[in-house]
Design a protein around this motif. Structure first.
Motif, PDB file in Angstrom:
ATOM      1  N   ALA A  38      14.497  -3.356   0.913  1.00 35.79           N
ATOM      2  CA  ALA A  38      14.117  -2.819  -0.400  1.00 35.79           C
ATOM      3  C   ALA A  38      13.137  -3.758  -1.091  1.00 35.79           C
ATOM      4  O   ALA A  38      12.119  -3.317  -1.650  1.00 35.79           O
ATOM      5  CB  ALA A  38      15.357  -2.609  -1.265  1.00 35.79           C
ATOM      6  N   ASN A  39      13.429  -5.051  -1.054  1.00 35.76           N
ATOM      7  CA  ASN A  39      12.529  -6.015  -1.700  1.00 35.76           C
ATOM      8  C   ASN A  39      11.183  -6.077  -0.993  1.00 35.76           C
ATOM      9  O   ASN A  39      10.135  -6.187  -1.650  1.00 35.76           O
ATOM     10  CB  ASN A  39      13.169  -7.409  -1.720  1.00 35.76           C
ATOM     11  CG  ASN A  39      12.394  -8.362  -2.599  1.00 35.76           C
ATOM     12  OD1 ASN A  39      12.353  -8.210  -3.823  1.00 35.76           O
ATOM     13  ND2 ASN A  39      11.745  -9.353  -2.003  1.00 35.76           N
ATOM     14  N   ALA A  40      11.180  -5.978   0.330  1.00 36.22           N
ATOM     15  CA  ALA A  40       9.917  -5.982   1.070  1.00 36.22           C
ATOM     16  C   ALA A  40       9.069  -4.771   0.696  1.00 36.22           C
ATOM     17  O   ALA A  40       7.831  -4.875   0.594  1.00 36.22           O
ATOM     18  CB  ALA A  40      10.194  -5.987   2.571  1.00 36.22           C
ATOM     19  N   THR A  41       9.716  -3.636   0.469  1.00 37.27           N
ATOM     20  CA  THR A  41       8.991  -2.427   0.077  1.00 37.27           C
ATOM     21  C   THR A  41       8.400  -2.585  -1.320  1.00 37.27           C
ATOM     22  O   THR A  41       7.244  -2.208  -1.569  1.00 37.27           O
ATOM     23  CB  THR A  41       9.925  -1.210   0.133  1.00 37.27           C
ATOM     24  OG1 THR A  41      10.446  -1.088   1.460  1.00 37.27           O
ATOM     25  CG2 THR A  41       9.184   0.067  -0.227  1.00 37.27           C
ATOM     26  N   LEU A  42       9.169  -3.155  -2.238  1.00 37.42           N
ATOM     27  CA  LEU A  42       8.658  -3.403  -3.584  1.00 37.42           C
ATOM     28  C   LEU A  42       7.491  -4.384  -3.563  1.00 37.42           C
ATOM     29  O   LEU A  42       6.482  -4.190  -4.267  1.00 37.42           O
ATOM     30  CB  LEU A  42       9.781  -3.931  -4.475  1.00 37.42           C
ATOM     31  CG  LEU A  42      10.854  -2.915  -4.869  1.00 37.42           C
ATOM     32  CD1 LEU A  42      12.058  -3.626  -5.478  1.00 37.42           C
ATOM     33  CD2 LEU A  42      10.289  -1.881  -5.848  1.00 37.42           C
ATOM     34  N   GLU A  43       7.597  -5.418  -2.773  1.00 34.79           N
ATOM     35  CA  GLU A  43       6.505  -6.393  -2.678  1.00 34.79           C
ATOM     36  C   GLU A  43       5.260  -5.753  -2.055  1.00 34.79           C
ATOM     37  O   GLU A  43       4.127  -6.067  -2.449  1.00 34.79           O
ATOM     38  CB  GLU A  43       6.945  -7.606  -1.865  1.00 34.79           C
ATOM     39  CG  GLU A  43       7.974  -8.491  -2.556  1.00 34.79           C
ATOM     40  CD  GLU A  43       7.426  -9.245  -3.769  1.00 34.79           C
ATOM     41  OE1 GLU A  43       6.211  -9.162  -4.057  1.00 34.79           O
ATOM     42  OE2 GLU A  43       8.227  -9.929  -4.441  1.00 34.79           O
ATOM     43  N   ALA A  44       5.470  -4.849  -1.103  1.00 35.41           N
ATOM     44  CA  ALA A  44       4.332  -4.147  -0.509  1.00 35.41           C
ATOM     45  C   ALA A  44       3.642  -3.273  -1.542  1.00 35.41           C
ATOM     46  O   ALA A  44       2.405  -3.161  -1.567  1.00 35.41           O
ATOM     47  CB  ALA A  44       4.795  -3.299   0.678  1.00 35.41           C
ATOM     48  N   GLY A  82       9.038   5.512  -1.624  1.00 32.44           N
ATOM     49  CA  GLY A  82       9.064   5.083  -0.229  1.00 32.44           C
ATOM     50  C   GLY A  82      10.233   4.156   0.024  1.00 32.44           C
ATOM     51  O   GLY A  82      10.753   3.528  -0.899  1.00 32.44           O
ATOM     52  N   GLN A  83      10.654   4.064   1.300  1.00 30.67           N
ATOM     53  CA  GLN A  83      11.754   3.182   1.681  1.00 30.67           C
ATOM     54  C   GLN A  83      11.307   2.058   2.599  1.00 30.67           C
ATOM     55  O   GLN A  83      12.101   1.182   2.935  1.00 30.67           O
ATOM     56  CB  GLN A  83      12.865   3.986   2.371  1.00 30.67           C
ATOM     57  CG  GLN A  83      13.675   4.845   1.421  1.00 30.67           C
ATOM     58  CD  GLN A  83      14.851   5.514   2.125  1.00 30.67           C
ATOM     59  OE1 GLN A  83      14.740   5.982   3.254  1.00 30.67           O
ATOM     60  NE2 GLN A  83      15.989   5.575   1.449  1.00 30.67           N
ATOM     61  N   ARG A  84      10.050   2.092   3.018  1.00 28.39           N
ATOM     62  CA  ARG A  84       9.530   1.083   3.937  1.00 28.39           C
ATOM     63  C   ARG A  84       8.162   0.596   3.465  1.00 28.39           C
ATOM     64  O   ARG A  84       7.397   1.374   2.876  1.00 28.39           O
ATOM     65  CB  ARG A  84       9.381   1.662   5.345  1.00 28.39           C
ATOM     66  CG  ARG A  84      10.648   2.220   5.957  1.00 28.39           C
ATOM     67  CD  ARG A  84      10.346   2.869   7.292  1.00 28.39           C
ATOM     68  NE  ARG A  84      11.534   3.401   7.941  1.00 28.39           N
ATOM     69  CZ  ARG A  84      12.003   4.638   7.728  1.00 28.39           C
ATOM     70  NH1 ARG A  84      11.387   5.446   6.866  1.00 28.39           N
ATOM     71  NH2 ARG A  84      13.089   5.050   8.374  1.00 28.39           N
ATOM     72  N   PRO A  85       7.821  -0.659   3.728  1.00 32.46           N
ATOM     73  CA  PRO A  85       6.474  -1.131   3.376  1.00 32.46           C
ATOM     74  C   PRO A  85       5.370  -0.264   3.973  1.00 32.46           C
ATOM     75  O   PRO A  85       4.351  -0.015   3.321  1.00 32.46           O
ATOM     76  CB  PRO A  85       6.451  -2.546   3.951  1.00 32.46           C
ATOM     77  CG  PRO A  85       7.872  -2.999   3.911  1.00 32.46           C
ATOM     78  CD  PRO A  85       8.668  -1.767   4.242  1.00 32.46           C
ATOM     79  N   SER A  86       5.573   0.221   5.184  1.00 31.58           N
ATOM     80  CA  SER A  86       4.545   1.032   5.831  1.00 31.58           C
ATOM     81  C   SER A  86       4.266   2.319   5.056  1.00 31.58           C
ATOM     82  O   SER A  86       3.114   2.797   5.017  1.00 31.58           O
ATOM     83  CB  SER A  86       4.949   1.373   7.268  1.00 31.58           C
ATOM     84  OG  SER A  86       6.173   2.098   7.290  1.00 31.58           O
ATOM     85  N   GLU A  87       5.296   2.886   4.428  1.00 28.79           N
ATOM     86  CA  GLU A  87       5.101   4.113   3.650  1.00 28.79           C
ATOM     87  C   GLU A  87       4.266   3.836   2.408  1.00 28.79           C
ATOM     88  O   GLU A  87       3.387   4.631   2.043  1.00 28.79           O
ATOM     89  CB  GLU A  87       6.463   4.700   3.270  1.00 28.79           C
ATOM     90  CG  GLU A  87       7.263   5.206   4.452  1.00 28.79           C
ATOM     91  CD  GLU A  87       8.663   5.633   4.078  1.00 28.79           C
ATOM     92  OE1 GLU A  87       9.036   5.519   2.895  1.00 28.79           O
ATOM     93  OE2 GLU A  87       9.408   6.077   4.968  1.00 28.79           O
ATOM     94  N   VAL A  88       4.520   2.702   1.771  1.00 29.05           N
ATOM     95  CA  VAL A  88       3.740   2.319   0.590  1.00 29.05           C
ATOM     96  C   VAL A  88       2.283   2.067   0.974  1.00 29.05           C
ATOM     97  O   VAL A  88       1.354   2.526   0.300  1.00 29.05           O
ATOM     98  CB  VAL A  88       4.340   1.067  -0.072  1.00 29.05           C
ATOM     99  CG1 VAL A  88       3.471   0.604  -1.229  1.00 29.05           C
ATOM    100  CG2 VAL A  88       5.760   1.334  -0.545  1.00 29.05           C
TER     101      VAL A  88
END
Length: 340
Positions: A38-44, A302-308
């Motif tokens: 979750a944090n990786a997605t927010l940072e992305a 999104g739930q993944r950095p790749s989606e963002v």
């Protein structure tokens, strides 16, 4: 990333990034997500340029807000815009009675209690401040006073009455005191949003999935009213729960359920026009709502950095004006939809 300045009442306004981030998926919507992911997605999202984050007590029964907490603590408060919602109080409950079983996974054991009163609005606001760990929230939306949530027009009308008699004045007071910059409604149906707009002094509406490449009925009366009154639109669900991202494949989702055949057929025709112009369906779906002058941000989540990262890249795609003209020509888009 491009921004859109919104200042309806002359209080300095809000700068929205065109792409915002809706955090319902980080409340473990449909599947569990680890804190680290979750944090990786927010940072992305931050790295991609998103500076507008929307959350709500409902999302993960507080989990979405608490996951934003450590992420936001590392950012300067003036560098981002934050919205949350009111209308539900989260109360501890036995695990078997928690809200959202089968929809939200691995969440705190809490149940929602609808409360659209003045006191309920204030309690919800204070609890969100605590979960988020911030000293201010820029925008509060009254959440889900619609038919989709409450099951009937009568039940929706009752919730609207409860809010307009009481909770509305809480939001009005918070805005007038400068505690929040703006308030509005987070609504699943544009006619309900229009009812609110006609009855009160609302700044913004977070409209979920009701002005998209697939649906433009809100142009009948609601969006013209917003233009007339200077009301802004945050557009959630630009992919109509999935089908405008995945394409019209078997099992594609529309409005959180498997898409019916008539929707699949329509999206098939829209996608065919896009392909003729060398445009991906998902590119057209994300960019289309931003062509309306009332739309200040689109928040796909999104739930993944790749989606963002994918959503960010979609904003940069160059779409030919002829695409919109052909969609209108084939009756797949309303003729009055802004496309320039």
């Amino acid at each position: 990333m491009r921004t859109r300045h919104f200042d309806r009442i002359g209080n300095g306004g809000i700068d929205f990034t065109e792409l915002g981030f809706g955090t319902a998926p980080l409340g473990n919507l449909y599947r569990a997500v680890s804190d680290e992911d979750a944090n990786a997605t927010l940072e992305a999202a931050w790295k991609a340029g998103c500076r507008y984050y929307d959350t709500a007590p409902l999302y993960g029964l507080g989990l979405s807000e608490t996951r934003l907490n450590p992420f936001l603590r590392s950012k300067k408060r003036d560098d981002y815009v934050l919205s949350s919602k009111v209308g539900r109080i989260m109360r501890a409950s036995p695990p078997e009675h928690r809200t959202g079983i089968g929809k939200f996974f691995d969440t705190p054991s809490r149940r929602e209690v609808y409360d659209y009163s003045y006191d309920g609005v204030m309690r919800s606001f204070e609890a969100s401040l605590e979960r988020l760990g911030v000293d201010r929230i820029d925008i509060l939306f009254v959440h889900d006073v619609d038919i989709f949530t409450h099951g009937s027009r009568q039940a929706s009308d009752q919730r609207i009455e409860e809010f307009m008699r009481s909770g509305y004045y809480g939001l009005l007071s918070l805005r007038d005191q400068g505690v929040i910059k703006a308030f509005g409604g987070g609504i699943n149906e544009w006619p309900v949003a229009q009812t609110l707009a006609e009855r009160g002094d609302f700044d913004l509406f977070l409209l979920a999935g009701r002005y998209t490449l697939l649906e433009q009925e809100a142009l009948q009366s609601f969006l013209p009213l917003c233009q007339k009154r200077g009301i802004g639109i945050v557009l959630g669900g630009p992919y109509n729960s999935g089908i405008l991202a995945s394409g019209p494949r078997p099992g594609a989702f529309y409005n959180y359920s498997e898409a019916p055949q008539d929707i699949i057929d329509r999206v098939t025709r829209i996608e065919a026009v896009c392909k003729r112009h060398g445009v991906r369906l998902i590119e057209a779906a994300l960019q289309f709502p931003l062509l309306h002058p009332s739309v200040v941000s689109v928040i796909p989540g999104g739930q993944r950095p790749s989606e963002v990262e994918s959503n960010r890249s979609l904003l940069d795609a160059k779409l030919p004006k002829a695409l919109w003209a052909d969609l209108k020509q084939e009756g797949l888009m309303r003729a009055d939809a802004p496309t320039a």
